[in-house]
Design an enzyme around this catalytic site. Structure first.
Site, PDB file in Angstrom:
ATOM      1  N   PRO A 151       0.803  -1.233   0.000  1.00 21.27           N
ATOM      2  CA  PRO A 151       0.000   0.000   0.000  1.00 21.27           C
ATOM      3  C   PRO A 151       0.833   1.277   0.000  1.00 21.27           C
ATOM      4  O   PRO A 151       1.864   1.364   0.655  1.00 21.27           O
ATOM      5  CB  PRO A 151      -0.814  -0.110   1.300  1.00 21.27           C
ATOM      6  CG  PRO A 151      -0.122  -1.134   2.129  1.00 21.27           C
ATOM      7  CD  PRO A 151       0.533  -2.083   1.168  1.00 21.27           C
ATOM      8  N   ASN A 152       0.332   2.216  -0.771  1.00 23.09           N
ATOM      9  CA  ASN A 152       0.876   3.576  -0.895  1.00 23.09           C
ATOM     10  C   ASN A 152       2.173   3.666  -1.692  1.00 23.09           C
ATOM     11  O   ASN A 152       2.658   4.755  -1.963  1.00 23.09           O
ATOM     12  CB  ASN A 152       1.063   4.226   0.501  1.00 23.09           C
ATOM     13  CG  ASN A 152      -0.245   4.260   1.264  1.00 23.09           C
ATOM     14  OD1 ASN A 152      -1.240   4.769   0.739  1.00 23.09           O
ATOM     15  ND2 ASN A 152      -0.288   3.703   2.449  1.00 23.09           N
ATOM     16  N   ARG A 164       4.960  10.821  -2.822  1.00 21.13           N
ATOM     17  CA  ARG A 164       4.663  10.597  -1.408  1.00 21.13           C
ATOM     18  C   ARG A 164       5.888  10.945  -0.541  1.00 21.13           C
ATOM     19  O   ARG A 164       6.958  10.379  -0.723  1.00 21.13           O
ATOM     20  CB  ARG A 164       4.338   9.112  -1.250  1.00 21.13           C
ATOM     21  CG  ARG A 164       4.224   8.629   0.146  1.00 21.13           C
ATOM     22  CD  ARG A 164       4.262   7.104   0.219  1.00 21.13           C
ATOM     23  NE  ARG A 164       3.987   6.680   1.561  1.00 21.13           N
ATOM     24  CZ  ARG A 164       4.221   5.478   2.037  1.00 21.13           C
ATOM     25  NH1 ARG A 164       4.730   4.558   1.233  1.00 21.13           N
ATOM     26  NH2 ARG A 164       3.952   5.176   3.268  1.00 21.13           N
ATOM     27  N   TYR A 190      10.995   9.075   1.013  1.00 20.76           N
ATOM     28  CA  TYR A 190      10.998   8.021  -0.004  1.00 20.76           C
ATOM     29  C   TYR A 190      11.634   8.441  -1.331  1.00 20.76           C
ATOM     30  O   TYR A 190      11.708   7.628  -2.255  1.00 20.76           O
ATOM     31  CB  TYR A 190       9.551   7.545  -0.241  1.00 20.76           C
ATOM     32  CG  TYR A 190       8.928   6.954   1.020  1.00 20.76           C
ATOM     33  CD1 TYR A 190       9.398   5.756   1.549  1.00 20.76           C
ATOM     34  CD2 TYR A 190       7.887   7.599   1.687  1.00 20.76           C
ATOM     35  CE1 TYR A 190       8.854   5.214   2.702  1.00 20.76           C
ATOM     36  CE2 TYR A 190       7.332   7.072   2.842  1.00 20.76           C
ATOM     37  CZ  TYR A 190       7.824   5.878   3.346  1.00 20.76           C
ATOM     38  OH  TYR A 190       7.299   5.347   4.503  1.00 20.76           O
ATOM     39  N   ASN A 214       8.064  -5.476  -0.533  1.00 20.69           N
ATOM     40  CA  ASN A 214       7.904  -4.304   0.330  1.00 20.69           C
ATOM     41  C   ASN A 214       6.412  -4.217   0.633  1.00 20.69           C
ATOM     42  O   ASN A 214       5.633  -3.726  -0.189  1.00 20.69           O
ATOM     43  CB  ASN A 214       8.397  -3.034  -0.357  1.00 20.69           C
ATOM     44  CG  ASN A 214       8.350  -1.839   0.599  1.00 20.69           C
ATOM     45  OD1 ASN A 214       7.729  -1.903   1.665  1.00 20.69           O
ATOM     46  ND2 ASN A 214       8.980  -0.743   0.211  1.00 20.69           N
ATOM     47  N   ALA A 216       3.044  -0.596   5.104  1.00 21.09           N
ATOM     48  CA  ALA A 216       2.604  -0.644   6.509  1.00 21.09           C
ATOM     49  C   ALA A 216       2.083  -2.017   6.925  1.00 21.09           C
ATOM     50  O   ALA A 216       2.048  -2.324   8.122  1.00 21.09           O
ATOM     51  CB  ALA A 216       1.547   0.424   6.745  1.00 21.09           C
ATOM     52  N   GLU A 249      12.516  -9.286   2.415  1.00 26.75           N
ATOM     53  CA  GLU A 249      11.743  -8.109   2.845  1.00 26.75           C
ATOM     54  C   GLU A 249      12.572  -6.861   2.574  1.00 26.75           C
ATOM     55  O   GLU A 249      13.745  -6.819   2.962  1.00 26.75           O
ATOM     56  CB  GLU A 249      11.463  -8.253   4.351  1.00 26.75           C
ATOM     57  CG  GLU A 249      10.788  -7.041   4.971  1.00 26.75           C
ATOM     58  CD  GLU A 249      10.623  -7.197   6.495  1.00 26.75           C
ATOM     59  OE1 GLU A 249      10.738  -8.333   7.022  1.00 26.75           O
ATOM     60  OE2 GLU A 249      10.370  -6.174   7.146  1.00 26.75           O
ATOM     61  N   HIS A 278      12.706  -2.419   2.539  1.00 28.32           N
ATOM     62  CA  HIS A 278      12.130  -1.112   2.858  1.00 28.32           C
ATOM     63  C   HIS A 278      13.018  -0.029   2.274  1.00 28.32           C
ATOM     64  O   HIS A 278      14.255  -0.142   2.331  1.00 28.32           O
ATOM     65  CB  HIS A 278      11.996  -0.924   4.365  1.00 28.32           C
ATOM     66  CG  HIS A 278      11.131  -1.963   4.990  1.00 28.32           C
ATOM     67  ND1 HIS A 278       9.765  -1.952   4.859  1.00 28.32           N
ATOM     68  CD2 HIS A 278      11.440  -3.085   5.679  1.00 28.32           C
ATOM     69  CE1 HIS A 278       9.270  -3.017   5.468  1.00 28.32           C
ATOM     70  NE2 HIS A 278      10.263  -3.723   5.962  1.00 28.32           N
ATOM     71  N   ARG A 331      12.910   5.030  12.557  1.00 22.54           N
ATOM     72  CA  ARG A 331      11.695   5.839  12.491  1.00 22.54           C
ATOM     73  C   ARG A 331      10.820   5.599  13.728  1.00 22.54           C
ATOM     74  O   ARG A 331      11.341   5.287  14.792  1.00 22.54           O
ATOM     75  CB  ARG A 331      10.978   5.540  11.166  1.00 22.54           C
ATOM     76  CG  ARG A 331      11.844   5.911   9.955  1.00 22.54           C
ATOM     77  CD  ARG A 331      11.136   5.640   8.653  1.00 22.54           C
ATOM     78  NE  ARG A 331       9.935   6.449   8.531  1.00 22.54           N
ATOM     79  CZ  ARG A 331       8.985   6.237   7.601  1.00 22.54           C
ATOM     80  NH1 ARG A 331       9.125   5.247   6.735  1.00 22.54           N
ATOM     81  NH2 ARG A 331       7.929   7.007   7.547  1.00 22.54           N
TER      82      ARG A 331
END
Ligand code: DQA
Length: 146
Positions: A9-10, A17, A22, A71, A74, A95, A97, A104
């Site tokens: 998502p996103n 964004r 990012y 990825n 969230a 995985e 990111h 963060r």
């Protein structure tokens, strides 16, 4: 070698964004550059904002392609269902990111996916995806000769 990148998502909004986190590049142009740099690797791409669709894609690709670069956005921090899907399939999953999630907010420090993935690459911008490609290449071919 056939790899699949799955973005959750996103991540369709990359480039627009929160560019301070990012970056400014959209995923489409990054993917073009990645494919051009590794022509020997077939890199498929899938993005969805919907948890069940991500799971369906993992099931579909998880017994045929050589590696999955995931990825989950969230959902990394919330989804036992995606973790179960990763555990259920045969293809190894890395995985990734874009941001360094450990630097963060506290809630980003926990991943349901890490225990079922081969490993995690986090914090190298879009380069995190390339590092995952390189891992799959090194496992297949060994280190390149210098
Ligand atoms: C992300 C980090 C997640 O915490 C966040 O929810 C994302 C993107 C990353 O690539 O840095 O959507 O997975």
């Amino acid at each position: 070698m056939r790899l699949l990148i799955i973005n959750g998502p996103n991540l369709n909004l990359l480039g627009m964004r929160e560019p301070e986190i990012y970056g400014n590049e959209g995923f489409d142009t990054y993917l073009q550059r990645l494919r051009a740099k590794y022509p020997e690797v077939e890199i498929e791409y899938y993005q969805s904002n919907v948890e069940g669709e991500l799971i369906n894609k993992l099931h579909e690709a998880g017994f045929s392609c050589d590696g999955i670069i995931l990825n989950a956005g969230a959902y990394t921090h919330t989804s036992i269902a995606i973790a179960d899907a990763v555990a259920a399939i045969r293809t190894p999953v890395i995985e990734v990111h874009i941001s360094n999630v450990a630097r963060r907010e506290e809630f980003r420090r926990h991943s349901f996916l890490t225990p079922v993935c081969k490993g995690v690459i986090s914090g190298f911008g879009l380069g995190s995806y390339e590092l995952a490609v390189l891992d799959f290449l090194v496992v297949k071919n060994g280190l390149p000769n210098s």
